[in-house]
Design an enzyme around this catalytic site. Sequence first.
Site, mmCIF file in Angstrom:
data_model
loop_
_atom_site.group_PDB
_atom_site.id
_atom_site.type_symbol
_atom_site.label_atom_id
_atom_site.label_comp_id
_atom_site.label_asym_id
_atom_site.label_seq_id
_atom_site.Cartn_x
_atom_site.Cartn_y
_atom_site.Cartn_z
ATOM 1 C CD GLU A 3 -2.260 0.630 2.651
ATOM 2 O OE1 GLU A 3 -2.161 -0.386 3.389
ATOM 3 O OE2 GLU A 3 -2.744 2.072 3.729
ATOM 4 C CG ASP A 30 0.019 0.680 6.438
ATOM 5 O OD1 ASP A 30 1.030 0.399 6.167
ATOM 6 O OD2 ASP A 30 -0.042 2.138 6.571
ATOM 7 C CG ASP A 87 -6.507 4.324 6.399
ATOM 8 O OD1 ASP A 87 -7.967 3.667 6.245
ATOM 9 O OD2 ASP A 87 -6.402 5.441 6.441
ATOM 10 C CG ASP A 111 -3.643 1.716 9.348
ATOM 11 O OD1 ASP A 111 -4.320 0.850 8.516
ATOM 12 O OD2 ASP A 111 -2.726 2.755 8.740
#
Length: 694
Positions: A458, A553, A557, A555
């Site tokens: 990403e 990641d 997102d 998280d």
Amino acid sequence: MATPENFEDQPTDQNSEVTEEHFESEDATESIAQKIEGDYNADQIQVLEGLEAVRHRPGMYVGDNGKKGLHHMFREVLDNGVDEALAGHCDNIDVILYEDGSLSVEDNGRGIPVDMHEKGVSALQIVMTTLHAGGKFGEGGGYKVSGGLHGVGVSCTNALSAWMETTVQRDGKVYKQRYEQGAPVGDVKVVGKAKGTGTKQHWMPDTEVLTHVQYDTHVIKARLREVAYLNPQLKLTFQSKVNADDNEEFKFDRGIVQLVEDINSAYDNVIHKPIYFHRVRQGMEIEVAIQYQTAYNSVVLAYSNNIHQPDGGTHVSGFMTAMTRVINQYARKMNFLKEKDKNFSSDDVLEGMTAVIALKLENPSYNSQDKVKLVTPEVQGLTNSLVGDGLQTYLEENPAVAKRIVDKAMLAQRAREEARKAAEAVKRSNSMDTYGLPGKLCDCVSKDPTICELFIVEGDSAGGSAKGARDRITQAVLPLRGKILNVERARLDKALDNEEIKALIAALGVGIDIHTGRDADVEGEEPLDEKKNGNANFDIGKLRYNKVIIMTDADVDGEHIRTLLLTFFYRYMKPLVEHGHVYLAQPPLYVIKAGANERHYAMTTNERDDIVSNIKKKKPEVLRFKGLGEMNASELEETTMNPEKRKLLQVEYDGARDLEIEMMFSRLMGDKVEPRREFIEKHAREVTNVDWHY
Ligand code: 0RA
């Protein structure tokens, strides 16, 4: 959906090789050998040897010796109860998960017979200890219509259990027998007076032969839900002694009509109320429910005797042939399709369709033991004529709905033409060898796909770290900018116009699988080529990397991008998922520094706290990685990319769980916000690998 990497690359039978080694250790075999030396006669020794074979190679009987096998043990038992319901003798099934990890299934059927069999043992003991005995023993007492996933029966569950207890209520008495590792411990005993009739099976999966013994309540409940939709007369309950919040009751009075509505409930625009057909003929019962919505994707779920056929078969081909024929005829008759226009293909008719086909029949035949495809020939004509007659009448009686269905097919036909051009363009650019590879792909040196891996990352900064951390020979990196398109809500031509998706398709080399819903040969159309998965635009033989690893990641997102990528792979490259080529990287969330050289990494907050509490000398420093880009190359290499040190999750596909998968995709990725919010509110607390506070 995922298993740890130590099982990756191992086909099922190799998995059972692992068991074999494990099992052949002396002390494991000893216990059964001792039992066999006891006071058993020759017949019973043979029986025990049969169960021994199941323990020896669980993969051959229940799929594998891990999570899948563990849940197949449950399905075998449940399906026995469901067969009793199919035969009309049972309307309630209760499943209980106990604190010790054992599971029970209790039905209120006739109760397994306990009387003495000719060989001097009870009928019950024969069912519990003989492979393939199931409900089919005896004269006339067995079932006409029966499911059972592998047809191996409850004896497999028994063989793979440390202990199993069967309680039968029959003739006013309660009978009980106990088994350990498949072998009876004592005879059937009368333990009380019965209030009603029924059978309770209670077992503890055996850690000696299984690598995974923890039941997943989602899998159990999904199967109960599915059975409830398919058998409206049946109530099923789930009770957890571990967590009462998990308890749930399943009863759907409107059966598969309700199932179709519930699958579609996450979409904005359904075109009509479900269309429902039902027919009983030649000892066969056929039910079909159909509902169109305006979105692009389609779902056709086919069942025979309560078992799902992910690969379809004669029921699906009969159904698709009828749908295509009747919609074309109607469109011609009403002059929606002009003389010069091409007929709709089955794919055009499929677009936006949600359908459930449920059959109940005696002696169904399948192409293989796992029953993934129905081959009973008569089914094709019967389904074809039932759906053909029914649909024709329906369209004539409901012209407004008919018009919308035809319009839908027309749009699909046009879009498919565009998409075909786009897919060919992507394929052509791709066939220009390395020149066709996307600019941002940082490819590996080796061209041997079996050892190559692609990391999809990403953003450019993470891409930079990944390039620094990779093994240049075997690891390629493809950075994606921002979020890829949600293909669940976009038509194919639009999806293929998206830069990120184009890059992905070009890098992988396989093309795309645009026959997303079609799994049946349809009369009047070219037959499917199984080797190519029915699609000239898709060829898994061209896959450039054995492992396709999503590395985002840790998280929200990152999770979102991961979901978007999985949606894309599942919808357009399903064989990649089916063959286990898709993986999830697991970057750590925290680094714990103790002194100058001591470093620990943690994936979850719990892990972090454990590590911190184990460091005695001095207060450690804890840092949270905000994203992959924050890690330096050596940290990323050490924790996430190096095959020797990383922990990958393999994305698994189990066709038996298609309903669950479809429900999940439509909830998470469909038009409506409300079902998504509900899902998230219900399950957010189960998530342990994401730090929500930042
Ligand atoms: C065959 C004959 C009969 C009962 C069953 C099978 C039976 C099997 C299972 C497995 C789980 N629950 C079950 N319930 C019933 C008895 C036939 C009779 O009573 O006449």
